[in-house]
Design a protein around this motif. Structure first.
Motif, PDB file in Angstrom:
ATOM      1  N   GLY A   1      40.051  24.428  38.318  1.00 29.53           N
ATOM      2  CA  GLY A   1      41.080  25.103  39.119  1.00 29.53           C
ATOM      3  C   GLY A   1      41.038  26.617  38.921  1.00 29.53           C
ATOM      4  O   GLY A   1      42.085  27.257  38.835  1.00 29.53           O
ATOM      5  N   ILE A   2      39.836  27.170  38.876  1.00 26.09           N
ATOM      6  CA  ILE A   2      39.545  28.582  38.575  1.00 26.09           C
ATOM      7  C   ILE A   2      40.028  28.938  37.163  1.00 26.09           C
ATOM      8  O   ILE A   2      40.914  29.793  36.971  1.00 26.09           O
ATOM      9  CB  ILE A   2      40.076  29.580  39.620  1.00 26.09           C
ATOM     10  N   ALA A   3      39.450  28.250  36.196  1.00 24.46           N
ATOM     11  CA  ALA A   3      39.670  28.586  34.775  1.00 24.46           C
ATOM     12  C   ALA A   3      41.114  28.380  34.328  1.00 24.46           C
ATOM     13  O   ALA A   3      41.604  29.102  33.462  1.00 24.46           O
ATOM     14  CB  ALA A   3      39.229  30.025  34.495  1.00 24.46           C
TER      15      ALA A   3
ATOM     16  N   SER B   1      52.544  34.859  37.860  1.00 30.19           N
ATOM     17  CA  SER B   1      51.153  34.838  38.300  1.00 30.19           C
ATOM     18  C   SER B   1      50.402  35.980  37.628  1.00 30.19           C
ATOM     19  O   SER B   1      51.015  36.935  37.129  1.00 30.19           O
ATOM     20  CB  SER B   1      51.075  35.041  39.815  1.00 30.19           C
ATOM     21  N   GLY B   2      49.084  35.868  37.675  1.00 30.63           N
ATOM     22  CA  GLY B   2      48.263  36.905  37.088  1.00 30.63           C
ATOM     23  C   GLY B   2      48.533  38.257  37.721  1.00 30.63           C
ATOM     24  O   GLY B   2      48.668  39.278  37.034  1.00 30.63           O
ATOM     25  N   ALA B   3      48.604  38.277  39.047  1.00 30.14           N
ATOM     26  CA  ALA B   3      48.825  39.548  39.738  1.00 30.14           C
ATOM     27  C   ALA B   3      50.135  40.191  39.289  1.00 30.14           C
ATOM     28  O   ALA B   3      50.212  41.411  39.074  1.00 30.14           O
ATOM     29  CB  ALA B   3      48.836  39.328  41.252  1.00 30.14           C
TER      30      ALA B   3
ATOM     31  N   ALA C   1      35.853  44.865  39.925  1.00 30.36           N
ATOM     32  CA  ALA C   1      37.080  44.360  39.294  1.00 30.36           C
ATOM     33  C   ALA C   1      37.824  43.413  40.226  1.00 30.36           C
ATOM     34  O   ALA C   1      37.776  43.556  41.455  1.00 30.36           O
ATOM     35  CB  ALA C   1      37.994  45.528  38.939  1.00 30.36           C
ATOM     36  N   TYR C   2      38.505  42.461  39.630  1.00 32.41           N
ATOM     37  CA  TYR C   2      39.480  41.651  40.374  1.00 32.41           C
ATOM     38  C   TYR C   2      40.763  41.591  39.557  1.00 32.41           C
ATOM     39  O   TYR C   2      40.745  41.175  38.396  1.00 32.41           O
ATOM     40  CB  TYR C   2      38.978  40.217  40.627  1.00 32.41           C
ATOM     41  N   HIS C   3      41.873  42.010  40.182  1.00 29.96           N
ATOM     42  CA  HIS C   3      43.137  41.957  39.451  1.00 29.96           C
ATOM     43  C   HIS C   3      44.244  41.297  40.259  1.00 29.96           C
ATOM     44  O   HIS C   3      45.374  41.231  39.781  1.00 29.96           O
ATOM     45  CB  HIS C   3      43.549  43.373  39.025  1.00 29.96           C
ATOM     46  N   GLY C   4      43.963  40.831  41.495  1.00 30.71           N
ATOM     47  CA  GLY C   4      44.999  40.122  42.236  1.00 30.71           C
ATOM     48  C   GLY C   4      45.071  40.531  43.690  1.00 30.71           C
ATOM     49  O   GLY C   4      44.251  41.327  44.168  1.00 30.71           O
ATOM     50  N   ARG C   5      46.082  39.973  44.373  1.00 33.32           N
ATOM     51  CA  ARG C   5      46.192  40.131  45.830  1.00 33.32           C
ATOM     52  C   ARG C   5      47.493  40.783  46.274  1.00 33.32           C
ATOM     53  O   ARG C   5      47.765  40.846  47.473  1.00 33.32           O
ATOM     54  CB  ARG C   5      46.104  38.750  46.497  1.00 33.32           C
ATOM     55  N   THR C   6      48.348  41.218  45.336  1.00 33.58           N
ATOM     56  CA  THR C   6      49.554  41.950  45.738  1.00 33.58           C
ATOM     57  C   THR C   6      49.142  43.390  46.071  1.00 33.58           C
ATOM     58  O   THR C   6      48.000  43.763  45.865  1.00 33.58           O
ATOM     59  CB  THR C   6      50.585  41.955  44.589  1.00 33.58           C
TER      60      THR C   6
ATOM     61  N   PRO D   1      37.068  39.011  50.895  1.00 33.95           N
ATOM     62  CA  PRO D   1      38.175  38.787  51.818  1.00 33.95           C
ATOM     63  C   PRO D   1      39.495  39.397  51.359  1.00 33.95           C
ATOM     64  O   PRO D   1      40.505  39.243  52.030  1.00 33.95           O
ATOM     65  CB  PRO D   1      38.304  37.262  51.782  1.00 33.95           C
ATOM     66  N   TYR D   2      39.500  40.092  50.219  1.00 26.77           N
ATOM     67  CA  TYR D   2      40.776  40.382  49.562  1.00 26.77           C
ATOM     68  C   TYR D   2      41.597  41.493  50.192  1.00 26.77           C
ATOM     69  O   TYR D   2      42.821  41.497  50.092  1.00 26.77           O
ATOM     70  CB  TYR D   2      40.544  40.724  48.090  1.00 26.77           C
ATOM     71  N   LYS D   3      40.908  42.497  50.797  1.00 29.23           N
ATOM     72  CA  LYS D   3      41.627  43.711  51.191  1.00 29.23           C
ATOM     73  C   LYS D   3      41.564  44.003  52.691  1.00 29.23           C
ATOM     74  O   LYS D   3      42.369  44.780  53.211  1.00 29.23           O
ATOM     75  CB  LYS D   3      41.037  44.906  50.432  1.00 29.23           C
TER      76      LYS D   3
END
Ligand code: PLZ
Length: 450
Positions: A71-73, A132-134, A159-164, A176-178
């Motif tokens: 489930g993604i780590a 959540s992580g974000a 880097a990946y730190h979230g979608r907020t 697809p994130y931004k």
């Protein structure tokens, strides 16, 4: 209707395909979702899960799949882990929510005690819990800004730190994130990541040159005294499981300390035994000022945290941090069960053992298939990067083809990477070795079928 068994470690630990993947029941459910679930929420493998445990996922058609994604780590302790289930069940029956900011409860305090004990460093610590992580990353930045009175935040390529909104700005990758979601939060500055495979002067030059470029960019383009925080994933996750050379994180942490910059380690994917230690920062003995955690912390329930030096955390005025659900009692009970499992089963040792099994087999595979340009990772956070043989040109098509072949054969694998050309392996740390080897056999067959 199929009889659905309970999940957890008692679920038969074997792969068993009884239909094509996805089967008819999953396909029908997928049709239903198309009419009601937003298209933006995508799916890696459209099999609908009915039970899971150990290293397997059971689907609506009765297929049993091997899980190399967790489930993604997240379910490092396994799905429906007994200590998580029992503590969650007991907590749900007691009370489900009061809001810690209204009338507190012990579980929240206990989770913060565990975080103080387990995160790197012997200094006085404080934690705040989120969902959540974000949200944890957002709060780490808030805290660092408040403490330093500065605004700039430095983040890395890949880097990946979230979608907020703020964490999208910190995240490097557009699609697809931004795409189409701007404008983004300001005062974010991006610097190169120490990415050994792709460092222009080669992996041996990577540590020293990357450190020097990062410091120089911060000096010339931002000014050290304007920087509130440097944030980095000790091993980058979504960006491609990029492991910086030894000494890079330490060099960064020292630079931050010299300039009064808060060093934030985003351990959301790499933390909680995943890389063979409680936290990936510990591999180099790095002690971050703030650590963000989520995912593995609570065995699948939504919980996240910011943990850090007391003087930094407590710089924020009472009422400055919070949220309705942050540190929900059920999620806290899950975290206490997950941490108990990690300790009683020594899951850090299990993660190291998983790495010891996977890495040599993947290196062997790389000898046979020159499309594999790199094998990397630590513990049970392992990946292969695919390129056009003999070049660094990313090969996302072969990556998708291998992932698709694995999926059809009943092995859940995930891809990642800025260029979509990395296959990553994140099995639950409780996976049996036979299943692990069988998963690797399937992967081998998938490369053979390219
Ligand atoms: N920081 C290092 O890995 C989440 C994202 C999946 P949330 N990674 C999985 C997706 O496509 O949305 C992650 C991470 C690191 C922050 C986050 C964000 O954690 O719990 O997804 O908000």
């Amino acid at each position: 209707m199929l009889q659905v068994p309970h999940g957890g470690p008692e679920l038969p630990q074997r792969r068993n395909l009884v239909t094509e993947i996805p089967g008819p029941a999953s396909r029908a459910l997928f049709e239903r979702r198309l009419g009601v679930v937003a298209r933006g929420v995508s799916t890696t493998l459209p099999v609908f899960i009915t039970a899971a445990g150990g290293g397997v996922l059971l689907d609506a058609d009765g297929n049993s799949l091997i899980d190399f994604g967790a489930g993604i780590a997240v379910v490092s302790v396994g799905n429906a882990a007994p200590d998580v289930v029992s503590r969650v069940s007991a907590q749900v029956a007691q009370f489900t929510h009061t809001c810690f900011m209204v009338t507190p409860y012990e579980g929240y305090v206990e989770v913060c005690e565990q975080l103080a004990r387990l995160t790197p460093g012997e200094h006085e610590k404080r934690s705040a819990l989120f969902n959540s992580g974000a949200e944890a990353v957002e709060n780490a930045v808030k805290i660092a800004r408040h403490y330093t009175g500065r605004q700039a935040v430095v983040a890395f390529d890949h880097a990946y730190h979230g979608r907020t909104n703020l964490t999208m700005a910190l995240t490097a990758k557009n699609m697809p994130y931004k795409q189409g979601f701007g404008p983004f939060a300001g005062e974010i500055y991006r610097v190169p990541m120490a990415y050994p495979l792709r460092w222009p002067d080669g992996p041996d030059a990577c540590r020293a040159e990357a450190l020097s470029v990062v410091k120089s960019l911060i000096h010339t383009q931002v000014g050290e005294s304007n920087v509130a925080a440097v944030i980095i994933e000790p091993i980058q996750g979504e960006g491609g499981f990029i492991v910086p050379p030894d000494g890079f994180l330490r060099g960064l942490a020292d630079f931050c300390a010299d300039h009064g910059i808060v060093f934030i380690a985003d351990e959301i994917q790499s933390g909680f035994c995943r890389t063979g230690d409680w936290f990936a920062s510990s591999h180099e003995g790095v002690v971050p000022d703030l650590v963000t955690t989520a995912k593995g912390i609570a065995g699948g329930l939504p919980l996240a945290a910011v943990t850090g030096r007391a003087e930094i955390m407590d710089a924020v005025h009472p009422g400055g941090l919070g949220g309705t659900y942050g540190g929900n009692p059920v999620a806290c009970a899950a975290a206490l069960g997950a941490i108990e499992t990690m300790e009683s089963m020594d899951l850090s040792a299990r993660a190291r053992r998983i790495g010891d099994i996977m890495l040599p087999r993947l290196r062997k595979l790389a000898e046979t298939y020159p499309v594999i340009a790199d094998v990397r990772g630590r513990g049970a956070m392992v990946a292969v990067e695919l390129t056009r043989p003999g070049t660094l040109e990313p090969d996302p098509a072969s990556t998708a083809a291998v992932a698709g072949a694995c999926h059809r054969a009943g092995l859940v694998v995930l891809t990642c990477g800025t260029f979509g050309n990395v296959l990553r392996f994140l099995p639950p740390l409780v996976i049996g070795e036979e299943l692990l080897e069988e998963g690797l056999d399937i992967l081998e067959d998938a490369f053979a079928s390219l």
